[in-house]
Design a protein around this motif. Structure first.
Motif, short mmCIF file in Angstrom:
data_model
loop_
_atom_site.label_atom_id
_atom_site.label_comp_id
_atom_site.label_asym_id
_atom_site.label_seq_id
_atom_site.Cartn_x
_atom_site.Cartn_y
_atom_site.Cartn_z
N UNK A 1 -53.42 58.35 -30.68
CA UNK A 1 -52.58 58.41 -29.39
C UNK A 1 -52.13 56.72 -28.59
N UNK A 2 -51.07 56.69 -28.39
CA UNK A 2 -51.02 55.21 -27.44
C UNK A 2 -51.28 55.98 -25.91
N UNK A 3 -51.95 54.72 -25.06
CA UNK A 3 -52.29 54.83 -23.29
C UNK A 3 -50.73 55.59 -22.73
N UNK A 4 -49.87 54.92 -23.18
CA UNK A 4 -48.33 55.43 -22.65
C UNK A 4 -47.98 57.19 -23.25
N UNK A 5 -48.23 57.44 -23.98
CA UNK A 5 -48.31 59.02 -24.46
C UNK A 5 -49.10 59.66 -23.42
N UNK A 6 -50.33 59.36 -23.18
CA UNK A 6 -51.08 60.51 -22.70
C UNK A 6 -50.67 59.90 -21.34
N UNK A 7 -50.02 58.83 -21.40
CA UNK A 7 -49.66 59.08 -19.28
C UNK A 7 -47.83 59.91 -18.64
N UNK A 8 -47.97 60.00 -20.09
CA UNK A 8 -47.13 60.33 -19.94
C UNK A 8 -46.64 61.68 -19.91
N UNK A 9 -47.72 61.92 -20.81
CA UNK A 9 -47.83 63.74 -20.97
C UNK A 9 -48.98 64.37 -18.92
N UNK A 10 -50.27 63.46 -19.02
CA UNK A 10 -50.25 63.31 -17.92
C UNK A 10 -49.45 63.44 -16.52
N UNK A 11 -48.74 62.53 -16.44
CA UNK A 11 -47.48 61.84 -15.32
C UNK A 11 -46.55 63.80 -15.71
N UNK A 12 -46.76 64.54 -16.89
CA UNK A 12 -45.43 64.89 -16.68
C UNK A 12 -46.64 66.69 -15.88
N UNK A 13 -47.99 66.45 -15.96
CA UNK A 13 -48.82 67.49 -15.71
C UNK A 13 -49.31 67.69 -14.18
N UNK A 14 -49.06 66.41 -13.65
CA UNK A 14 -48.94 66.37 -12.37
C UNK A 14 -48.55 66.12 -11.55
#
Length: 449
Positions: A295-308
């Motif tokens: 997991x790259x942090x940017x990938x996790x942030x992309x998913x998190x931004x998508x959810x919130x």
């Protein structure tokens, strides 16, 4: 204990597609057939496919991160996917997500009634109101309506849909070849609905579904979402960072269900459980660690931004996550906030965690995972679990092959199907015609009557 499987019609999770054991066939029918058969062999109640109607743009107002990292895209239409899975199985329930924001009640009622008939009563509908501005922008809007407006439309949508399902009695069809009488027209009625959002004459062009109403699934976590679920949902899908928050949620939901005059025992609460199975706890932690490394942090942030549905690039990524007023999926946001404050994480660190988070703390040996599940059931936090695989189909195979036998040994899950419909699997009764009046609430049902 009831078991459901959460399955994307596309790449799994944030980086599930990167796992060495992950299949690459999410564009192929056989991929979903294989998963369906794994789940049915393990006697899962149902497979559940989420959906959204846009390529996410929540991070930096661009779809570049979603495409680059494979977060939230691509998404195949879930209805053909579950139809393929249904054709490959005999018992497994199949549920698809369809938004009340960008569909019409007549089309949806027709589609799910048809699917329920063709599967012998195994259809489920996950109701969402949509949660991304990018979805609204594909349907002529600049942004999503506010939460209150979305739920107002959803309330009327459910009322109309249920009335359409009820527009045929269970005794319409005669099909008497000798007399030439096909059906009883007096047992079919128009609904003549004229409301704030919809005008629908009816009746539906499909007989009443085998289940009465296909199973309704909902995942509302905000106060308005919980009220909506208490009125309409048969299954409530939720996500929690701790057992304590899960218990509080379940108590609140059951109290709301009872306040609506419904039987709380006729609603199933299924928290998400991301399982990582190892030969022992150490081996499971090692396996999860290997997943985290992908997991790259940017990938996790992309998913998190998508959810919130919040552009996190507007904030200092090396600072704390602020309190946000309006978010997309409220339950995910509260879970993130609870964990981030407890661990004192920056937004960037949250991205790394979120990209590989294991909901429900289900990392361990088959015995460890069964212990945790049993503890949640005994605490009243769950009626079962929505199993989320880190990668597919292998992680579903790990759970089915290693955890399911342990759950069966404890007498917590079935060894064979005893009923034929999804409601049978879930222990839910078949709704009587006209039950929409109770679910809609007394004032609204008077208006519709």
């Amino acid at each position: 204990m009831h078991l459901a499987a959460f399955l994307n019609a596309g790449p799994q999770g944030t980086v599930g597609w990167r796992h060495p054991d992950a299949g690459d066939g999410f564009l192929d029918a056989e991929h979903y057939v294989q998963i369906a058969r794994i789940l049915e062999d393990a006697c899962f109640d149902l497979a559940f496919v989420p959906d959204s109607l846009a390529v996410p743009r929540s991070l930096g107002d661009t779809f570049d991160p979603a495409v680059r990292w494979g977060t939230g895209t691509p998404r195949l239409d879930p209805l053909p996917v579950i139809t393929i899975m249904a054709a490959a199985t005999r018992h497994l329930g199949l549920a698809a997500t369809v938004s009340t924001g960008y569909h019409e009640p007549y089309n949806l009622a027709r589609t799910f009634a048809t699917l329920d008939h063709l599967t012998g009563g195994r259809a489920g509908w996950n109701v969402v109101t949509s949660f991304q501005d990018a979805e609204a922008q594909n349907f002529g809007q600049d942004a999503l309506p506010d939460r209150t407006a979305r739920y107002d439309r959803a309330e009327e949508f459910l009322e109309v849909t249920a009335r359409l399902w009820d527009s045929w009695s269970d005794d319409v069809l005669i099909r008497d070849k000798g007399s030439g009488t096909f059906g009883r027209p007096e047992e079919v009625s128009a609904i003549d609905h004229d409301g704030a959002h919809f005008r629908v004459r009816g009746p539906l062009g499909v007989p009443r579904p085998p289940q009465g109403y296909p199973v309704v699934i909902q995942a509302g976590a905000s106060p308005s979402g919980r009220d909506f679920a208490a009125r309409w949902a048969d299954v409530i899908f939720c996500s929690h960072e701790s057992l304590e928050s899960a218990v509080d949620f379940a108590r609140d939901i059951r109290a709301r269900v009872a306040a609506r005059g419904r039987d709380p025992e006729q609603v199933r609460i299924l928290p998400a459980a991301t399982t990582v199975v190892g030969s022992d706890a150490r081996d499971a932690r090692r396996r999860h660690g290997e997943f985290v490394d992908l997991v790259a942090p940017e990938a996790g942030l992309s998913r998190m931004a998508y959810h919130v549905n919040v552009d996190l690039t507007e904030y200092d990524l090396d600072g704390p996550l602020p309190e946000l007023e309006e978010v997309g999926v409220d339950g995910h946001y509260r879970e993130i906030l609870e964990f981030a404050r407890r661990e004192e994480l920056t937004i960037r660190e949250i991205g790394k965690w979120y990209g590989a988070r294991t909901e429900g703390n289900m990392v361990g040996s088959p015995t460890d995972i069964a212990d945790t599940m049993e503890r949640w059931l005994e605490a009243g936090a769950a009626d079962g679990f929505m199993i989320q695989a880190t990668h597919v189909p292998a992680a579903f195979g790990d759970f089915a092959g290693e955890v399911v036998p342990e759950l069966r040994r404890r007498g917590l899950i079935r060894s064979d199907y005893s009923g034929t419909t999804l409601r049978d699997h879930l222990g839910l009764r078949r709704p009587e015609p006209g039950e929409w009046r109770q679910r809609a609430g007394s004032q609204r049902s008077k208006e519709l009557s």
